[in-house]
Motif scaffolding. Structure first.
Motif, PDB file in Angstrom:
ATOM      1  N   ASP A  73       0.901  -1.214  -0.142  1.00  0.00           N
ATOM      2  CA  ASP A  73       0.058  -0.034   0.111  1.00  0.00           C
ATOM      3  C   ASP A  73       0.848   1.447   0.176  1.00  0.00           C
ATOM      4  OD1 ASP A  73       0.945   0.500   2.617  1.00  0.00           O
ATOM      5  OD2 ASP A  73      -1.105   0.375   3.584  1.00  0.00           O
ATOM      6  N   GLN A  74       0.231   2.393   0.050  1.00  0.00           N
ATOM      7  CA  GLN A  74       0.919   3.697   0.114  1.00  0.00           C
ATOM      8  C   GLN A  74       2.071   3.899   0.973  1.00  0.00           C
ATOM      9  OE1 GLN A  74      -2.345   3.435   1.107  1.00  0.00           O
ATOM     10  NE2 GLN A  74      -2.543   4.132   2.979  1.00  0.00           N
ATOM     11  N   ASN A  75       1.897   3.199   2.307  1.00  0.00           N
ATOM     12  CA  ASN A  75       2.741   3.290   3.301  1.00  0.00           C
ATOM     13  C   ASN A  75       3.785   2.156   3.299  1.00  0.00           C
ATOM     14  OD1 ASN A  75       1.097   5.337   4.617  1.00  0.00           O
ATOM     15  ND2 ASN A  75      -0.257   3.467   5.160  1.00  0.00           N
ATOM     16  N   GLY A  76       3.799   1.445   2.256  1.00  0.00           N
ATOM     17  CA  GLY A  76       4.964   0.503   2.003  1.00  0.00           C
ATOM     18  C   GLY A  76       4.615  -0.832   2.891  1.00  0.00           C
ATOM     19  N   ASP A  77       3.297  -1.103   3.226  1.00  0.00           N
ATOM     20  CA  ASP A  77       3.046  -2.234   4.115  1.00  0.00           C
ATOM     21  C   ASP A  77       2.467  -3.358   3.085  1.00  0.00           C
ATOM     22  OD1 ASP A  77       2.895  -0.536   6.261  1.00  0.00           O
ATOM     23  OD2 ASP A  77       0.974  -0.393   6.635  1.00  0.00           O
ATOM     24  N   HIS A  78       2.775  -4.523   3.424  1.00  0.00           N
ATOM     25  CA  HIS A  78       2.962  -5.760   2.613  1.00  0.00           C
ATOM     26  C   HIS A  78       1.486  -6.391   2.781  1.00  0.00           C
ATOM     27  CE1 HIS A  78       6.910  -5.368   0.903  1.00  0.00           C
ATOM     28  NE2 HIS A  78       7.159  -4.789   2.074  1.00  0.00           N
ATOM     29  N   PHE A  79       0.738  -7.029   1.662  1.00  0.00           N
ATOM     30  CA  PHE A  79      -0.387  -7.787   2.010  1.00  0.00           C
ATOM     31  C   PHE A  79      -0.308  -8.812   0.991  1.00  0.00           C
ATOM     32  CE2 PHE A  79      -1.241  -3.509   2.891  1.00  0.00           C
ATOM     33  CZ  PHE A  79      -2.430  -3.413   4.088  1.00  0.00           C
ATOM     34  N   ILE A  80      -0.569  -9.959   1.696  1.00  0.00           N
ATOM     35  CA  ILE A  80      -0.759 -11.390   0.804  1.00  0.00           C
ATOM     36  C   ILE A  80      -2.371 -11.472   0.879  1.00  0.00           C
ATOM     37  CG2 ILE A  80      -0.128 -13.543   0.852  1.00  0.00           C
ATOM     38  CD1 ILE A  80       2.199 -13.293   2.553  1.00  0.00           C
ATOM     39  N   ILE A  81      -2.955 -11.833  -0.333  1.00  0.00           N
ATOM     40  CA  ILE A  81      -4.503 -12.170  -0.183  1.00  0.00           C
ATOM     41  C   ILE A  81      -4.544 -13.368  -0.789  1.00  0.00           C
ATOM     42  CG2 ILE A  81      -6.457 -11.474  -1.024  1.00  0.00           C
ATOM     43  CD1 ILE A  81      -4.098  -8.597  -1.011  1.00  0.00           C
ATOM     44  N   GLU A  82      -4.901 -14.416  -0.215  1.00  0.00           N
ATOM     45  CA  GLU A  82      -5.140 -15.780  -0.317  1.00  0.00           C
ATOM     46  C   GLU A  82      -6.697 -16.278  -0.435  1.00  0.00           C
ATOM     47  OE1 GLU A  82      -2.634 -18.397  -0.908  1.00  0.00           O
ATOM     48  OE2 GLU A  82      -1.568 -16.475  -1.659  1.00  0.00           O
ATOM     49  N   MET A  83      -7.002 -16.921  -1.611  1.00  0.00           N
ATOM     50  CA  MET A  83      -8.349 -17.645  -1.642  1.00  0.00           C
ATOM     51  C   MET A  83      -8.265 -19.021  -1.552  1.00  0.00           C
ATOM     52  SD  MET A  83     -11.439 -17.979  -1.999  1.00  0.00           S
ATOM     53  CE  MET A  83     -12.248 -16.500  -2.147  1.00  0.00           C
ATOM     54  N   GLN A  84      -8.616 -19.415  -0.361  1.00  0.00           N
ATOM     55  CA  GLN A  84      -8.641 -20.857   0.097  1.00  0.00           C
ATOM     56  C   GLN A  84      -9.778 -21.748  -0.177  1.00  0.00           C
ATOM     57  OE1 GLN A  84      -5.465 -22.135   0.495  1.00  0.00           O
ATOM     58  NE2 GLN A  84      -6.073 -24.098   0.978  1.00  0.00           N
ATOM     59  N   ARG A  85      -9.724 -22.657  -1.134  1.00  0.00           N
ATOM     60  CA  ARG A  85     -10.807 -23.403  -1.481  1.00  0.00           C
ATOM     61  C   ARG A  85     -11.451 -24.571  -0.660  1.00  0.00           C
ATOM     62  NH1 ARG A  85     -10.497 -23.796  -7.730  1.00  0.00           N
ATOM     63  NH2 ARG A  85      -8.199 -24.417  -7.229  1.00  0.00           N
ATOM     64  N   ALA A  86     -10.137 -25.151  -0.010  1.00  0.00           N
ATOM     65  CA  ALA A  86     -10.192 -26.671   0.493  1.00  0.00           C
ATOM     66  C   ALA A  86      -9.156 -26.448   1.501  1.00  0.00           C
ATOM     67  CB  ALA A  86      -9.928 -27.730  -0.601  1.00  0.00           C
ATOM     68  N   ARG A  87      -9.743 -27.276   2.737  1.00  0.00           N
ATOM     69  CA  ARG A  87      -8.738 -27.633   3.845  1.00  0.00           C
ATOM     70  C   ARG A  87      -7.716 -28.124   3.327  1.00  0.00           C
ATOM     71  NH1 ARG A  87     -12.147 -30.542   6.052  1.00  0.00           N
ATOM     72  NH2 ARG A  87     -13.345 -28.983   7.460  1.00  0.00           N
ATOM     73  N   GLN A  88      -6.326 -27.930   4.005  1.00  0.00           N
ATOM     74  CA  GLN A  88      -5.215 -28.371   3.973  1.00  0.00           C
ATOM     75  C   GLN A  88      -4.573 -28.610   5.347  1.00  0.00           C
ATOM     76  OE1 GLN A  88      -2.775 -25.736   1.589  1.00  0.00           O
ATOM     77  NE2 GLN A  88      -3.766 -25.762  -0.132  1.00  0.00           N
ATOM     78  N   GLU A  89      -3.975 -29.827   5.211  1.00  0.00           N
ATOM     79  CA  GLU A  89      -3.521 -30.382   6.519  1.00  0.00           C
ATOM     80  C   GLU A  89      -2.426 -29.423   7.225  1.00  0.00           C
ATOM     81  OE1 GLU A  89      -1.223 -34.552   8.431  1.00  0.00           O
ATOM     82  OE2 GLU A  89      -1.362 -34.181   6.084  1.00  0.00           O
ATOM     83  N   PHE A  90      -1.531 -28.595   6.527  1.00  0.00           N
ATOM     84  CA  PHE A  90      -0.546 -27.566   7.121  1.00  0.00           C
ATOM     85  C   PHE A  90      -0.876 -26.379   6.733  1.00  0.00           C
ATOM     86  CE2 PHE A  90       1.561 -32.040   6.593  1.00  0.00           C
ATOM     87  CZ  PHE A  90       1.744 -32.210   8.149  1.00  0.00           C
ATOM     88  N   PHE A  91      -2.103 -25.925   6.639  1.00  0.00           N
ATOM     89  CA  PHE A  91      -2.478 -24.681   6.244  1.00  0.00           C
ATOM     90  C   PHE A  91      -1.928 -23.532   7.110  1.00  0.00           C
ATOM     91  CE2 PHE A  91      -5.638 -21.164   6.226  1.00  0.00           C
ATOM     92  CZ  PHE A  91      -5.232 -20.486   4.758  1.00  0.00           C
ATOM     93  N   ILE A 302      -3.153 -31.508  -5.686  1.00  0.00           N
ATOM     94  CA  ILE A 302      -3.666 -32.759  -5.167  1.00  0.00           C
ATOM     95  C   ILE A 302      -3.038 -33.005  -3.744  1.00  0.00           C
ATOM     96  CG2 ILE A 302      -3.948 -35.306  -5.245  1.00  0.00           C
ATOM     97  CD1 ILE A 302      -4.127 -34.946  -8.168  1.00  0.00           C
ATOM     98  N   ILE A 303      -1.747 -32.705  -3.716  1.00  0.00           N
ATOM     99  CA  ILE A 303      -0.948 -32.968  -2.293  1.00  0.00           C
ATOM    100  C   ILE A 303      -1.504 -32.053  -1.305  1.00  0.00           C
ATOM    101  CG2 ILE A 303       1.285 -32.639  -1.399  1.00  0.00           C
ATOM    102  CD1 ILE A 303       2.583 -33.939  -4.031  1.00  0.00           C
ATOM    103  N   SER A 304      -1.508 -30.648  -1.964  1.00  0.00           N
ATOM    104  CA  SER A 304      -2.062 -29.649  -0.661  1.00  0.00           C
ATOM    105  C   SER A 304      -3.419 -29.833  -0.148  1.00  0.00           C
ATOM    106  CB  SER A 304      -1.977 -28.518  -1.441  1.00  0.00           C
ATOM    107  OG  SER A 304      -3.025 -28.142  -2.307  1.00  0.00           O
ATOM    108  N   ILE A 305      -4.233 -30.605  -1.121  1.00  0.00           N
ATOM    109  CA  ILE A 305      -5.482 -30.670  -0.719  1.00  0.00           C
ATOM    110  C   ILE A 305      -5.786 -31.947   0.240  1.00  0.00           C
ATOM    111  CG2 ILE A 305      -7.866 -31.535  -1.482  1.00  0.00           C
ATOM    112  CD1 ILE A 305      -7.498 -29.604  -3.672  1.00  0.00           C
ATOM    113  N   THR A 306      -5.099 -33.135  -0.116  1.00  0.00           N
ATOM    114  CA  THR A 306      -5.176 -34.508   0.457  1.00  0.00           C
ATOM    115  C   THR A 306      -4.227 -34.640   1.892  1.00  0.00           C
ATOM    116  OG1 THR A 306      -3.707 -35.616  -1.058  1.00  0.00           O
ATOM    117  CG2 THR A 306      -6.070 -35.396  -1.666  1.00  0.00           C
ATOM    118  N   GLY A 307      -3.082 -33.831   1.569  1.00  0.00           N
ATOM    119  CA  GLY A 307      -1.879 -34.199   2.543  1.00  0.00           C
ATOM    120  C   GLY A 307      -1.304 -35.541   2.513  1.00  0.00           C
TER     121      GLY A 307
END
Length: 315
Positions: A73-91, A302-307
């Motif tokens: 943003d204008q202040n130099g702050d960092h933003f990560i925006i994630e859309m997570q559609r399924a549960r992950q074991e190590f989310f 597949i790995i990220s979704i099933t674990g």
């Protein structure tokens, strides 16, 4: 009977999410959305700069990370925006890894003072996150995680994780119950893909633009093809996860009940049922993984979704 074409695209698909929030033309939509959700915690955002989403480690041995959207943003702050559609074991571990990569990269070389820029992780969860979010049954659909000490005193405000659980939101809020713009955003994200044409003339400029951006008629032929692929992947993942949940519960219960009865005592029943549930869940995951492979979903997804590991999936 042919399936009726949707009037609006689904912004929860990969294609839809990027089209709405991930490009310079629509950055005002992302700014408004973030302000509606988290401005009370991070301050008002007036401008953003989109940054590369692929980040390699400092050494070849470190894992590459890929953000859905990454901006400053204008202040130099960092933003990560994630859309997570399924549960992950190590989310939770993954969100920590993502933020840590940015903290490490943005510590300026040659400076003896560690005055790092804030890094905020904003996560939209399109699934039931009851096993990940706060355990109380009346938990809200929005929560944040900060660095605090054992007396709940804030250690640092420069790393904050925000989570929005759309499934929980949908269960708590009706369209008539909108209290603020955050509620309106989340409702539209969850439902606009199933809406027929809406009269948006009474909407504010930003929400009129959101409706227009989501219109299927605005897509080119090539974009419609890309969107169709994205929808199929989205639906495959949702269907597969629902199948895995139902199958693992049913098989685990039946197998556990049989083994528990064979033991002939209460503790045998409990132990057998637990064991059966675990084994049933693994079997269901393997069936899900093979089904997703056949449908062309990439191995990393597949790995990220099933674990499961790559070896287990390919075996």
């Amino acid at each position: 009977m042919a399936k009726k074409e949707s009037f609006y695209l689904n912004p929860l698909t990969d294609f839809g999410f990027y089209r709405v929030f991930g490009n310079e033309e629509n950055k005002d939509l992302l700014i408004h959305f973030l302000n509606a959700c988290i401005s009370q915690y991070v301050g008002t955002i007036t401008d953003i700069q989109y940054l590369p989403t692929v980040h390699y480690g400092l050494t070849p041995a470190e894992k590459k990370v890929i953000f859905d959207i990454y901006c400053r943003d204008q202040n130099g702050d960092h933003f990560i925006i994630e859309m997570q559609r399924a549960r992950q074991e190590f989310f939770a571990d993954r969100t920590i890894t993502y933020v840590s990569r940015l903290v490490s990269k943005n510590a300026e070389k040659g400076k003896s003072i560690y005055d790092i820029a804030p890094v905020y992780s904003f996560n939209i969860l399109d699934y039931d996150a009851s096993d990940f979010s706060p355990s109380d049954k009346e938990r809200d659909f929005f929560w944040q995680v900060m660095l605090k000490d054992n007396k709940n005193r804030i250690f640092s405000k420069k790393i904050v994780f925000f989570f929005v659980e759309l499934t929980k939101f949908a269960a708590q809020i009706n369209r008539e119950d909108f209290k603020d713009e955050m509620s309106k955003w989340l409702y539209l994200l969850k439902n606009i893909g199933q809406m027929d044409e809406q009269d948006s003339t009474q909407e504010s400029d930003i929400f009129r633009k959101f409706y227009e951006t989501c219109r299927m008629s605005k897509l080119t032929t090539m974009e419609k093809e890309e969107y169709t692929k994205s929808v199929l992947e989205y639906e495959d993942v949702q269907d597969a996860l629902d199948y895995m949940r139902k199958t693992s519960l049913k098989e685990g219960f039946e197998k556990g009940l049989a083994e528990g009865k064979a033991e002939g005592k209460a503790e045998g029943l409990a132990e057998g049922e637990a064991k059966g549930k675990a084994e049933g869940k693994v079997e269901a995951k393997l069936a899900l993984a093979k089904s997703m492979l056949v449908k062309g979903i990439d191995l990393d997804t597949i790995i990220s979704i099933t674990g499961l590991t790559a070896e287990e999936i390919k075996h």
